[in-house]
Design a protein around this motif. Structure first.
Motif, short mmCIF file in Angstrom:
data_model
loop_
_atom_site.label_atom_id
_atom_site.label_comp_id
_atom_site.label_asym_id
_atom_site.label_seq_id
_atom_site.Cartn_x
_atom_site.Cartn_y
_atom_site.Cartn_z
N VAL A 129 51.50 47.90 41.00
CA VAL A 129 52.89 48.44 41.81
C VAL A 129 54.15 47.19 42.16
CG1 VAL A 129 53.31 48.94 44.63
CG2 VAL A 129 51.00 48.76 43.70
N CYS A 130 55.01 47.72 42.16
CA CYS A 130 56.49 46.92 41.87
C CYS A 130 56.95 45.95 43.17
CB CYS A 130 57.89 47.49 42.13
SG CYS A 130 58.98 46.55 41.68
N LYS A 131 56.84 44.53 43.44
CA LYS A 131 56.53 43.85 44.36
C LYS A 131 58.38 44.28 44.63
CE LYS A 131 54.38 38.89 44.00
NZ LYS A 131 53.82 38.65 43.34
N ASP A 132 59.65 44.95 44.20
CA ASP A 132 60.86 45.30 44.74
C ASP A 132 60.53 46.27 45.67
OD1 ASP A 132 61.46 42.19 44.81
OD2 ASP A 132 62.15 42.63 42.72
N CYS A 133 60.34 47.09 44.66
CA CYS A 133 60.70 48.85 45.55
C CYS A 133 59.49 49.21 45.39
CB CYS A 133 61.69 49.33 44.41
SG CYS A 133 60.75 50.21 43.10
N GLY A 134 58.03 49.11 45.26
CA GLY A 134 57.18 49.81 45.62
C GLY A 134 56.56 50.61 45.05
N SER A 135 57.93 51.24 43.55
CA SER A 135 57.30 52.03 42.45
C SER A 135 55.40 51.56 41.90
CB SER A 135 57.78 51.94 41.07
OG SER A 135 59.28 52.19 42.40
N THR A 136 55.16 53.28 41.27
CA THR A 136 53.23 52.59 41.31
C THR A 136 53.37 53.14 40.12
OG1 THR A 136 52.82 52.87 43.85
CG2 THR A 136 51.10 53.55 41.65
N ARG A 149 57.27 45.05 34.17
CA ARG A 149 57.81 44.59 35.11
C ARG A 149 58.12 45.72 35.49
NH1 ARG A 149 60.32 40.17 37.38
NH2 ARG A 149 59.91 38.54 36.40
N CYS A 150 59.09 46.67 36.70
CA CYS A 150 59.39 47.66 36.95
C CYS A 150 60.49 48.29 36.64
CB CYS A 150 59.19 47.85 38.83
SG CYS A 150 60.27 49.41 39.23
N ASP A 151 60.08 50.01 35.87
CA ASP A 151 61.50 50.73 35.16
C ASP A 151 62.54 50.60 35.81
OD1 ASP A 151 59.87 50.69 32.35
OD2 ASP A 151 58.86 52.53 33.02
N SER A 152 62.22 50.92 37.43
CA SER A 152 63.18 51.39 38.26
C SER A 152 64.50 49.76 38.61
CB SER A 152 63.28 51.96 39.53
OG SER A 152 61.65 52.97 39.05
N CYS A 153 63.94 49.15 38.65
CA CYS A 153 64.29 47.98 39.79
C CYS A 153 64.38 46.18 38.76
CB CYS A 153 64.33 47.84 41.06
SG CYS A 153 62.67 47.16 41.16
N GLY A 154 62.82 46.23 37.61
CA GLY A 154 62.89 45.17 36.88
C GLY A 154 62.06 44.25 37.25
N GLY A 155 62.27 45.05 39.09
CA GLY A 155 60.78 43.76 39.42
C GLY A 155 59.37 43.79 38.90
N GLU A 156 58.76 42.76 39.95
CA GLU A 156 57.88 41.87 39.24
C GLU A 156 56.26 42.99 39.61
OE1 GLU A 156 54.29 38.57 39.69
OE2 GLU A 156 56.80 37.80 39.64
#
Ligand code: AP5
Ligand code: ZN
Length: 216
Positions: A129-136, A149-156
């Motif tokens: 799960v993305c730490k910043d935006c919650g994408s799964t 890293r998250c595709d939507s926001c680059g979050g960890e």
């Protein structure tokens, strides 16, 4: 459209909910997300919920029903809503009926995503799960294009504590005992749509749209 999403942990409720909410322009209300946010902020409710979540058990009904009732009374639910992860017990289902009767807003459909037990542990333990935006994401079935890293926001990306194998198994056992009976509850009301959750994310979404096609 007033909808609930049923299905065991890892069935893909959250994944599908994001798309359903967008398609039908209704708020996505996830009790799991609400509790995780409260735990993060260490609110009074978060502190109460944490021990149950860490153990893979259900948070007590009176806490859950209170937050859902409050949320459904907000103005953005007038046009409809999608409940993800609620109700999970008979008492919660009955409370939901009462809340919706008071609001004069009966439920349209209960969508039940079916996935065999043996697939669920792999889905849960591989989830990130993305730490910043919650994408799964999933390390095998729905991987990110950028390593960790998250595709939507680059979050960890991180693994939920309750997705470790031991707790995931406990959550499945709790589901079988306490939540599975709700399928019959909605079937008897004539509101149930069973959806085969084993295909691709896109294929599952198509089936849900087909099932909801005739719903006003
Ligand atoms: P909650 O967050 O609701 O967890 P859950 O119901 O166990 O659901 P999950 O989030 O684990 O799974 P999901 O079905 O959303 O699957 P996802 O789409 O992520 O609840 C957590 C805790 O909060 C509970 O244990 C409890 O303590 C408490 N709680 C919450 N609500 C409560 C309530 N009403 N009463 C009491 N306590 C409550 O998908 C899973 C993985 O599979 C992902 O990695 C995804 O990428 C992958 N995937 C999705 N679709 C597919 C597909 N078609 N093919 C292959 N992989 C897929
Ligand atoms: Zn993100």
């Amino acid at each position: 459209m007033r909808l609930i999403l049923l299905g065991p942990p890892g069935a893909g409720k959250g994944t599908q909910a994001t798309q359903i909410a967008q398609e039908y322009d209704i708020p996505h209300i996830s009790t799991g997300d609400m509790f995780r946010q409260a735990v993060k902020e260490q609110t009074e409710m978060g502190v109460k919920a944490q021990s149950y979540m860490d153990a893979g058990k259900l948070v007590p009904d009176e806490i859950v029903i209170g937050i859902v009732a409050e949320r459904l009374n907000k103005s953005d639910c007038v046009q409809g809503f999608l409940l993800d992860g609620f109700p999970r017990t008979k008492a919660q289902a009955k409370a939901l009926d009462e809340i919706l009767a008071q609001l004069n807003s009966p439920l349209n459909r209960a969508i039940n995503i079916e996935v065999p037990h043996e697939d669920l542990i792999a889905r849960l333990t591989g989830r990130r799960v993305c730490k910043d935006c919650g994408s799964t994401y999933h390390v095998v079935f729905n991987n990110t294009d950028q390593e960790g890293r998250c595709d939507s926001c680059g979050g960890e990306l991180f693994q939920r504590d309750d997705d470790k194998e031991h707790t995931a198994k406990e959550r499945l056992a709790v589901y079988n005992k306490q939540t599975l009976p709700l399928i019959n509850y909605y079937k008897e009301k004539g509101k149930l749509d069973n959806i085969d959750g084993t295909g691709s994310i896109e294929k599952v979404f198509k089936q849900i749209k087909n099932a909801l096609g005739s719903t006003g």
